[in-house]
Design a protein around this motif. Structure first.
Motif, PDB file in Angstrom:
ATOM      1  N   ALA A 234     -15.413  21.612  -3.675  1.00 21.48           N
ATOM      2  CA  ALA A 234     -16.226  22.701  -4.398  1.00 21.48           C
ATOM      3  C   ALA A 234     -16.568  22.119  -5.941  1.00 21.48           C
ATOM      4  CB  ALA A 234     -15.470  23.901  -4.210  1.00 21.48           C
ATOM      5  N   THR A 235     -15.880  21.291  -6.240  1.00 20.81           N
ATOM      6  CA  THR A 235     -15.874  20.742  -7.780  1.00 20.81           C
ATOM      7  C   THR A 235     -16.674  19.700  -8.003  1.00 20.81           C
ATOM      8  OG1 THR A 235     -14.016  19.295  -7.485  1.00 20.81           O
ATOM      9  CG2 THR A 235     -13.334  21.295  -8.085  1.00 20.81           C
ATOM     10  N   GLY A 236     -17.347  19.194  -6.888  1.00 21.67           N
ATOM     11  CA  GLY A 236     -18.144  17.951  -6.753  1.00 21.67           C
ATOM     12  C   GLY A 236     -17.494  16.480  -6.703  1.00 21.67           C
ATOM     13  N   THR A 237     -16.202  16.797  -6.556  1.00 20.38           N
ATOM     14  CA  THR A 237     -15.431  15.470  -6.419  1.00 20.38           C
ATOM     15  C   THR A 237     -15.691  14.977  -4.821  1.00 20.38           C
ATOM     16  OG1 THR A 237     -13.619  16.385  -7.587  1.00 20.38           O
ATOM     17  CG2 THR A 237     -13.063  14.444  -6.160  1.00 20.38           C
ATOM     18  N   PRO A 238     -16.122  13.498  -4.936  1.00 16.78           N
ATOM     19  CA  PRO A 238     -16.150  12.925  -3.521  1.00 16.78           C
ATOM     20  C   PRO A 238     -15.039  12.860  -2.687  1.00 16.78           C
ATOM     21  CG  PRO A 238     -16.859  11.468  -5.598  1.00 16.78           C
ATOM     22  CD  PRO A 238     -16.210  12.651  -6.198  1.00 16.78           C
ATOM     23  N   PRO A 239     -15.449  12.980  -1.333  1.00 14.46           N
ATOM     24  CA  PRO A 239     -14.339  13.192  -0.151  1.00 14.46           C
ATOM     25  C   PRO A 239     -13.385  12.277  -0.579  1.00 14.46           C
ATOM     26  CG  PRO A 239     -16.308  12.488   0.758  1.00 14.46           C
ATOM     27  CD  PRO A 239     -16.589  12.668  -0.783  1.00 14.46           C
ATOM     28  N   GLN A 240     -11.922  12.652  -0.401  1.00 16.45           N
ATOM     29  CA  GLN A 240     -10.786  11.829  -0.391  1.00 16.45           C
ATOM     30  C   GLN A 240     -10.317  11.351   0.928  1.00 16.45           C
ATOM     31  OE1 GLN A 240      -9.605  11.152  -3.978  1.00 16.45           O
ATOM     32  NE2 GLN A 240     -11.598  12.031  -3.909  1.00 16.45           N
ATOM     33  N   PHE A 241     -11.011  11.913   2.064  1.00 14.95           N
ATOM     34  CA  PHE A 241     -10.622  11.610   3.241  1.00 14.95           C
ATOM     35  C   PHE A 241      -8.952  11.883   3.742  1.00 14.95           C
ATOM     36  CE2 PHE A 241     -14.549   9.525   2.661  1.00 14.95           C
ATOM     37  CZ  PHE A 241     -15.287  10.066   3.951  1.00 14.95           C
ATOM     38  N   THR A 242      -8.605  12.864   2.884  1.00 18.78           N
ATOM     39  CA  THR A 242      -7.291  13.349   3.443  1.00 18.78           C
ATOM     40  C   THR A 242      -7.275  14.842   3.025  1.00 18.78           C
ATOM     41  OG1 THR A 242      -4.880  13.272   3.151  1.00 18.78           O
ATOM     42  CG2 THR A 242      -6.320  12.675   1.302  1.00 18.78           C
ATOM     43  N   ASP A 243      -6.346  15.565   3.645  1.00 20.31           N
ATOM     44  CA  ASP A 243      -6.065  17.014   3.389  1.00 20.31           C
ATOM     45  C   ASP A 243      -4.659  17.063   2.680  1.00 20.31           C
ATOM     46  OD1 ASP A 243      -4.506  16.761   5.369  1.00 20.31           O
ATOM     47  OD2 ASP A 243      -5.264  18.435   6.478  1.00 20.31           O
ATOM     48  N   TYR A 244      -4.160  15.881   2.663  1.00 22.21           N
ATOM     49  CA  TYR A 244      -2.823  15.872   1.938  1.00 22.21           C
ATOM     50  C   TYR A 244      -1.598  16.583   2.711  1.00 22.21           C
ATOM     51  CZ  TYR A 244      -5.958  14.549  -2.106  1.00 22.21           C
ATOM     52  OH  TYR A 244      -6.779  14.070  -2.741  1.00 22.21           O
ATOM     53  N   GLY A 245      -1.911  16.941   4.033  1.00 17.69           N
ATOM     54  CA  GLY A 245      -1.083  17.650   4.724  1.00 17.69           C
ATOM     55  C   GLY A 245       0.005  16.778   5.476  1.00 17.69           C
ATOM     56  N   MET A 246       0.808  17.577   6.465  1.00 18.08           N
ATOM     57  CA  MET A 246       1.861  16.497   6.915  1.00 18.08           C
ATOM     58  C   MET A 246       1.749  16.931   8.478  1.00 18.08           C
ATOM     59  SD  MET A 246       4.181  15.504   4.625  1.00 18.08           S
ATOM     60  CE  MET A 246       4.297  15.694   2.900  1.00 18.08           C
ATOM     61  N   ILE A 247       1.858  15.883   9.236  1.00 17.33           N
ATOM     62  CA  ILE A 247       1.433  16.032  10.806  1.00 17.33           C
ATOM     63  C   ILE A 247       2.439  15.100  11.579  1.00 17.33           C
ATOM     64  CG2 ILE A 247      -0.298  14.067  10.597  1.00 17.33           C
ATOM     65  CD1 ILE A 247      -2.048  15.589  12.440  1.00 17.33           C
ATOM     66  N   ALA A 248       2.714  15.260  12.687  1.00 17.93           N
ATOM     67  CA  ALA A 248       3.443  14.717  13.504  1.00 17.93           C
ATOM     68  C   ALA A 248       2.410  13.923  14.661  1.00 17.93           C
ATOM     69  CB  ALA A 248       4.471  15.568  14.151  1.00 17.93           C
ATOM     70  N   LEU A 249       2.537  12.664  14.999  1.00 13.85           N
ATOM     71  CA  LEU A 249       1.679  12.190  15.698  1.00 13.85           C
ATOM     72  C   LEU A 249       2.223  11.305  16.984  1.00 13.85           C
ATOM     73  CD1 LEU A 249      -0.410  10.027  13.111  1.00 13.85           C
ATOM     74  CD2 LEU A 249      -1.130  12.325  14.141  1.00 13.85           C
ATOM     75  N   SER A 292      -4.855   9.024   2.691  1.00 13.82           N
ATOM     76  CA  SER A 292      -6.334   8.751   2.526  1.00 13.82           C
ATOM     77  C   SER A 292      -6.872   7.793   3.451  1.00 13.82           C
ATOM     78  CB  SER A 292      -6.870   8.760   1.003  1.00 13.82           C
ATOM     79  OG  SER A 292      -8.052   8.183   0.874  1.00 13.82           O
ATOM     80  N   LEU A 293      -8.171   7.851   4.037  1.00 14.60           N
ATOM     81  CA  LEU A 293      -8.780   6.565   4.526  1.00 14.60           C
ATOM     82  C   LEU A 293      -9.687   5.689   3.854  1.00 14.60           C
ATOM     83  CD1 LEU A 293      -9.514   8.200   8.142  1.00 14.60           C
ATOM     84  CD2 LEU A 293      -7.572   7.160   7.647  1.00 14.60           C
ATOM     85  N   ARG A 294      -9.770   5.681   2.630  1.00 12.61           N
ATOM     86  CA  ARG A 294     -10.420   5.137   1.699  1.00 12.61           C
ATOM     87  C   ARG A 294      -9.547   3.653   1.685  1.00 12.61           C
ATOM     88  NH1 ARG A 294     -14.384   6.793  -1.662  1.00 12.61           N
ATOM     89  NH2 ARG A 294     -15.220   8.906  -1.331  1.00 12.61           N
ATOM     90  N   ASN A 295     -10.532   2.644   1.621  1.00 17.31           N
ATOM     91  CA  ASN A 295     -10.058   1.232   1.783  1.00 17.31           C
ATOM     92  C   ASN A 295      -9.069   0.949   3.267  1.00 17.31           C
ATOM     93  OD1 ASN A 295     -11.155   0.124  -0.574  1.00 17.31           O
ATOM     94  ND2 ASN A 295      -9.719   1.693  -1.559  1.00 17.31           N
ATOM     95  N   VAL A 296      -9.306   1.929   4.037  1.00 11.15           N
ATOM     96  CA  VAL A 296      -8.389   1.757   5.415  1.00 11.15           C
ATOM     97  C   VAL A 296      -8.822   0.290   6.128  1.00 11.15           C
ATOM     98  CG1 VAL A 296     -10.120   2.944   6.916  1.00 11.15           C
ATOM     99  CG2 VAL A 296      -7.636   2.664   7.208  1.00 11.15           C
ATOM    100  N   ALA A 297      -9.904  -0.173   6.033  1.00 12.28           N
ATOM    101  CA  ALA A 297     -10.125  -1.369   6.875  1.00 12.28           C
ATOM    102  C   ALA A 297      -9.589  -2.466   6.157  1.00 12.28           C
ATOM    103  CB  ALA A 297     -11.727  -1.744   6.905  1.00 12.28           C
TER     104      ALA A 297
END
Length: 397
Positions: A234-249, A292-297
């Protein structure tokens, strides 16, 4: 900063002086980041584990690093990337969406903080961990760090920025400088990926990349964007590719981590062993922060235990975890698959079951092999350093 107005800001500094101090801290932090003399071994720098060429993650596929005075003490987790962490929110046990993001009444649970378990809120707090951890840079105390700093060629800069020479002030300056460097935009969050160029209308995604983006966002297919948000906020910031949440995989156990040789040891993320304030909180066991998935490759290992060393394998895990678990988990003596073998059974109710997870062995996977390839093609557009093709050459190639 040239031309900055001489207005008073917090701390009694003019705006120009505040900019100058920030620039000086950043320059100092850059020197420290690459200086192995700040470790007890005098052989381990921050950059030893956070290589610029690998998106400030490890430069090889080993799941953990070795530190300590003699570089023989194993780490317990894979080293996370330091890129795109500058807007990470402080840790909260209960995170609620803003009205512009979703339903503000829904509790999204533990969110934010730095490291895999969110135990540090600021870069300077996070910087203390490797400097003092026995299996990392292994300084016995802040005073030991300061002793190395006093002998460094930049000692005068530290004293000048500290406004004194006592150990406490000098150590505060050390961690503040590392924090400042890790917030340097050109180095750690330049937004120069092909996807950023695409958002700006300066690049065209290839057919595979475009299909991958669609699958990434499709709630019934990849559903990746449910945690790795891909929209401008909403602020115009590009996507960070994370919601900063915690998850069990429910990742497979990685036998290459020395601690895992003990069958009774489990890394339970938010509820221990490295974070202790939620010890015994069963609902939090097995949860790790969504990176974040930025630079993930550019990364060589994936997830908190580095169990996968291929980006494609990491994506395939989401697709096949439940429907073809034999791909990832070992077999018991009776031939059955030891699914979710790195999480005690009493905590498995915490496992994420949203698509593409879910189903039972033998069910159809949410993505085909070709669709997995498309998602990987899209993820490669998130690496910084994209150079548009020369004029006359399609940017979709």
């Amino acid at each position: 900063m040239a031309g900055a107005p001489a207005m008073a800001v917090s701390g009694g500094l003019s705006r120009a002086d505040a900019y100058a101090r920030a620039d000086a801290l950043t320059a100092l932090g850059r020197k420290m980041f690459f200086d192995p003399s700040l470790s007890a071994s005098h052989a381990l720098a921050c950059a030893s584990c956070h290589a610029p060429s690998a998106g400030f993650s490890p430069a090889d596929a080993a799941p953990i690093r070795f530190g300590g005075p003699h570089l023989d003490q194993p780490g317990g987790r894979a080293v996370p990337s330091l890129t795109y962490i500058e807007v990470t929110p402080a840790f909260t046990e209960h995170e609620f969406d803003g009205e512009e993001e979703g339903d503000p009444s829904v509790d999204n649970g533990p969110t934010g903080g730095l490291d895999w378990d969110g135990r540090a809120d600021r870069g300077r707090d996070q910087a203390r961990f490797p400097l003092l951890a026995p299996n990392e840079m292994a300084n016995a105390s802040p005073a030991a760090v300061v002793a190395s700093v006093r002998a460094a060629p930049y000692a005068g800069e530290v004293r000048a920025l500290s406004g004194g020479s006592d150990d406490a002030a000098l150590f505060r300056t050390v961690v503040a400088a590392l924090e400042a460097f890790e917030q340097d935009p050109a180095t750690f969050y330049p937004y120069t990926s092909k996807f950023d160029a695409y958002l700006a209308g300066k690049a065209t995604l290839s057919n595979a990349e475009a299909r991958g983006l669609k699958l990434f966002e499709d709630e019934d297919k990849g559903n990746c964007a449910s945690c790795h948000r891909s929209q401008v906020d909403a602020t115009g910031t590009p996507p960070q590719f994370t919601d900063y949440g915690m998850i069990a995989l429910g990742l497979p156990r990685n036998p290459a981590i020395p601690a895992n040789k003990d069958p009774n040891f489990y890394d339970l993320g938010l509820c221990g062993p490295y974070r202790t304030d939620f010890a015994g909180e069963a609902d939090y066991c097995g949860l790790f922060k969504t990176p974040s998935l930025r630079n993930v490759a550019r990364r060589k290992t994936f997830f908190h235990n580095g169990v996968f060393t291929s980006l494609r394998d990491a994506v395939a895990f989401y697709v096949y975890r439940d429907v073809q678990p034999e791909r990832f988990y070992p077999r018991r003596a009776d031939g059955s698959v030891a699914i979710y073998d790195d999480l005690p059974e009493r905590y498995r109710q915490n496992l994420n079951q949203d698509p593409p997870f879910g189903g039972k062995p033998g069910d159809r996977p949410a993505l085909t092999e070709a669709e997995i390839d498309d998602v990987v093609a899209f993820l490669k557009t998130l690496d910084d350093g994209y150079q548009p093709p020369h004029a006359g050459v399609s940017s979709s190639r």
